[in-house]
Design an enzyme around this catalytic site. Structure first.
Site, PDB file in Angstrom:
ATOM      1  CB  SER A 186      -0.870   0.003   1.255  1.00  0.00           C
ATOM      2  OG  SER A 186      -0.031   0.232   2.377  1.00  0.00           O
ATOM      3  CD  GLU A 241       4.866   6.160  -7.033  1.00  0.00           C
ATOM      4  OE1 GLU A 241       3.805   5.505  -7.115  1.00  0.00           O
ATOM      5  OE2 GLU A 241       5.253   6.706  -5.985  1.00  0.00           O
ATOM      6  CE1 TYR A 265      -5.388   7.482  -2.755  1.00  0.00           C
ATOM      7  CE2 TYR A 265      -3.954   9.392  -2.958  1.00  0.00           C
ATOM      8  CZ  TYR A 265      -4.835   8.495  -3.522  1.00  0.00           C
ATOM      9  OH  TYR A 265      -5.177   8.599  -4.847  1.00  0.00           O
TER      10      TYR A 265
HETATM   11  N1  LIG Z   1       0.998   4.763   8.187  1.00  0.00           N
HETATM   12  C1  LIG Z   1       2.317   4.621   7.968  1.00  0.00           C
HETATM   13  N2  LIG Z   1       2.892   3.429   8.107  1.00  0.00           N
HETATM   14  C2  LIG Z   1       4.219   3.285   7.927  1.00  0.00           C
HETATM   15  N3  LIG Z   1       5.061   4.286   7.550  1.00  0.00           N
HETATM   16  C3  LIG Z   1       4.541   5.506   7.374  1.00  0.00           C
HETATM   17  C4  LIG Z   1       3.147   5.751   7.588  1.00  0.00           C
HETATM   18  N4  LIG Z   1       2.914   7.057   7.340  1.00  0.00           N
HETATM   19  C5  LIG Z   1       4.084   7.616   6.985  1.00  0.00           C
HETATM   20  N5  LIG Z   1       5.076   6.695   6.988  1.00  0.00           N
HETATM   21  C6  LIG Z   1       6.477   6.958   6.587  1.00  0.00           C
HETATM   22  O1  LIG Z   1       6.614   6.497   5.266  1.00  0.00           O
HETATM   23  C7  LIG Z   1       7.881   5.867   5.112  1.00  0.00           C
HETATM   24  C8  LIG Z   1       7.848   4.928   3.908  1.00  0.00           C
HETATM   25  O2  LIG Z   1       7.852   5.769   2.758  1.00  0.00           O
HETATM   26  P1  LIG Z   1       7.977   5.196   1.296  1.00  0.00           P
HETATM   27  O3  LIG Z   1       9.144   4.273   1.182  1.00  0.00           O
HETATM   28  O4  LIG Z   1       7.959   6.388   0.384  1.00  0.00           O
HETATM   29  O5  LIG Z   1       6.624   4.352   1.158  1.00  0.00           O
HETATM   30  P2  LIG Z   1       5.828   3.941  -0.172  1.00  0.00           P
HETATM   31  O6  LIG Z   1       6.765   4.085  -1.339  1.00  0.00           O
HETATM   32  O7  LIG Z   1       5.419   2.524   0.057  1.00  0.00           O
HETATM   33  O8  LIG Z   1       4.657   4.876  -0.254  1.00  0.00           O
HETATM   34  C9  LIG Z   1       8.086   5.192   6.451  1.00  0.00           C
HETATM   35  O9  LIG Z   1       9.442   4.928   6.727  1.00  0.00           O
HETATM   36  C10 LIG Z   1       7.521   6.227   7.418  1.00  0.00           C
HETATM   37  O10 LIG Z   1       8.516   7.175   7.731  1.00  0.00           O
HETATM   38  C1  LIG Z   2      -4.176   4.285  -4.005  1.00  0.00           C
HETATM   39  C2  LIG Z   2      -3.951   5.221  -5.138  1.00  0.00           C
HETATM   40  C3  LIG Z   2      -2.830   6.036  -5.156  1.00  0.00           C
HETATM   41  N1  LIG Z   2      -2.629   6.901  -6.172  1.00  0.00           N
HETATM   42  C4  LIG Z   2      -1.427   7.756  -6.173  1.00  0.00           C
HETATM   43  C5  LIG Z   2      -1.153   8.491  -4.900  1.00  0.00           C
HETATM   44  C6  LIG Z   2       0.346   8.653  -4.910  1.00  0.00           C
HETATM   45  O1  LIG Z   2       0.648   9.828  -5.688  1.00  0.00           O
HETATM   46  C7  LIG Z   2       0.827   7.404  -5.654  1.00  0.00           C
HETATM   47  C8  LIG Z   2       1.332   6.316  -4.733  1.00  0.00           C
HETATM   48  O2  LIG Z   2       2.545   6.706  -4.147  1.00  0.00           O
HETATM   49  P1  LIG Z   2       3.318   5.834  -3.025  1.00  0.00           P
HETATM   50  O3  LIG Z   2       4.761   6.055  -3.364  1.00  0.00           O
HETATM   51  O4  LIG Z   2       2.911   4.412  -3.161  1.00  0.00           O
HETATM   52  O5  LIG Z   2       2.947   6.404  -1.716  1.00  0.00           O
HETATM   53  O6  LIG Z   2      -0.301   6.903  -6.340  1.00  0.00           O
HETATM   54  C9  LIG Z   2      -3.513   6.967  -7.229  1.00  0.00           C
HETATM   55  O7  LIG Z   2      -3.306   7.735  -8.192  1.00  0.00           O
HETATM   56  N2  LIG Z   2      -4.616   6.166  -7.229  1.00  0.00           N
HETATM   57  C10 LIG Z   2      -4.883   5.278  -6.217  1.00  0.00           C
HETATM   58  O8  LIG Z   2      -5.910   4.557  -6.282  1.00  0.00           O
END
Ligand SMILES: Nc1ncnc2c1ncn2[C@@H]1O[C@H](COP(=O)(O)OP(=O)(O)O)[C@@H](O)[C@H]1O
Ligand SMILES: Cc1cn([C@H]2C[C@H](O)[C@@H](COP(=O)(O)O)O2)c(=O)[nH]c1=O
Ligand SMILES: [Zn+2]
Length: 227
Positions: free
Chosen positions: A41, A113, A197
């Site tokens: 997620s 992404e 989100y």
């Molecule tokens: N609900 C959450 N659960 C875990 N980590 C979170 C949460 N909200 C913010 N974070 C931060 O997000 C970081 C992970 O970021 P990132 O690697 O960019 O995640 P993703 O690419 O999966 O969106 C974690 O190390 C933490 O600092």
């Molecule tokens: C669930 C969901 C996400 N997105 C977008 C929102 C963020 O810009 C990226 C995901 O970034 P992350 O590195 O995984 O945090 O995707 C979207 O466009 N539509 C969706 O349903």
């Protein structure tokens, strides 16, 4: 044959065993690459994990190229940036096919992404792996409705390695696999962060979806903070 000559011959044969695996395996099949998928997620640490693997490859003096979809400009036009501000230089691209040329001379290819690319990403990653490259792909496995997202499910099927990482549910603290949308949009693509989100576990995600359909829902962490 003298003992010294015999020993020299044995040493030569031993060396051959160490040299051969660099160009092929025992049956002389050319060395191939592989595909790794990091999924989960939002906020689950996909980008952090991608950056960690790519940095280790750089330490091993491998030539690394990183790509992201041109539309993802949330944090930076060029860098891949995690939610906790780790970053690595990347090339924004419109189409997966651009990687075939841009990554032709590298050892390791990173893609972030991946959910935003079309199905041709699967074919491009397969070609790169077939040509000996290690391909590491990070992306959302599910969209805000809990449905498989873009090319991710097929990529997970063809990958040699799949890692599912988890966030923390902001409502109850359990592990979170869902990206719950709090913004009032129904378009599949909506770039955003904590403004739009929340990471949620299955139970809290389902409660939230019910709430959207007009059923009563307990206050979320975000909603409580806003009170
Ligand atoms: N609900 C959450 N659960 C875990 N980590 C979170 C949460 N909200 C913010 N974070 C931060 O997000 C970081 C992970 O970021 P990132 O690697 O960019 O995640 P993703 O690419 O999966 O969106 C974690 O190390 C933490 O600092
Ligand atoms: C669930 C969901 C996400 N997105 C977008 C929102 C963020 O810009 C990226 C995901 O970034 P992350 O590195 O995984 O945090 O995707 C979207 O466009 N539509 C969706 O349903
Ligand atoms: Zn929960």
């Amino acid at each position: 044959m003298g003992a010294r000559k015999l020993a020299a011959g044995n040493a030569q044969r031993k060396n051959a065993v160490f040299i051969e695996p660099r160009v092929g395996n025992a049956r002389d099949v050319p060395r191939r690459g592989w595909i790794e998928v990091v999924c989960g997620s939002m906020f689950s640490g996909k980008t952090e994990e991608l950056i960690r693997r790519l940095n280790r490859a750089k330490i091993a003096r491998q030539h690394v190229e990183i790509f992201k979809p041109g539309l993802d400009t949330r944090y930076h036009a060029q860098d891949v940036v995690s939610h906790n501000a780790n970053s690595i230089r990347s090339t924004p691209i419109q189409l997966p096919e651009e990687m075939l040329l841009l990554a032709s001379s590298c050892d390791v290819v990173g893609v972030d992404e991946a959910q935003f690319f079309d199905a041709s990403l699967v074919e491009v990653c397969t070609q790169l792996a077939n040509h000996g490259k290690r391909v590491i792909v990070a992306g959302l496995d599910m969209d805000y409705l809990g449905q498989p997202f873009g090319p991710m499910p097929v990529l997970m099927a063809v990958a040699e390695y799949v890692t599912k990482v988890h966030a923390v549910c902001v409502c109850c603290g359990e592990i979170a696999s869902y990206s719950f949308r709090i913004a009032a949009s129904e378009s599949k693509i909506l770039l955003g962060e904590t403004d739009s989100y929340e990471a949620r576990c299955r139970g809290c995600f389902l409660e939230g979806q019910k709430g959207k359909q007009g059923e009563e829902e307990p206050l979320t962490a975000t909603a409580q903070a806003q009170h």
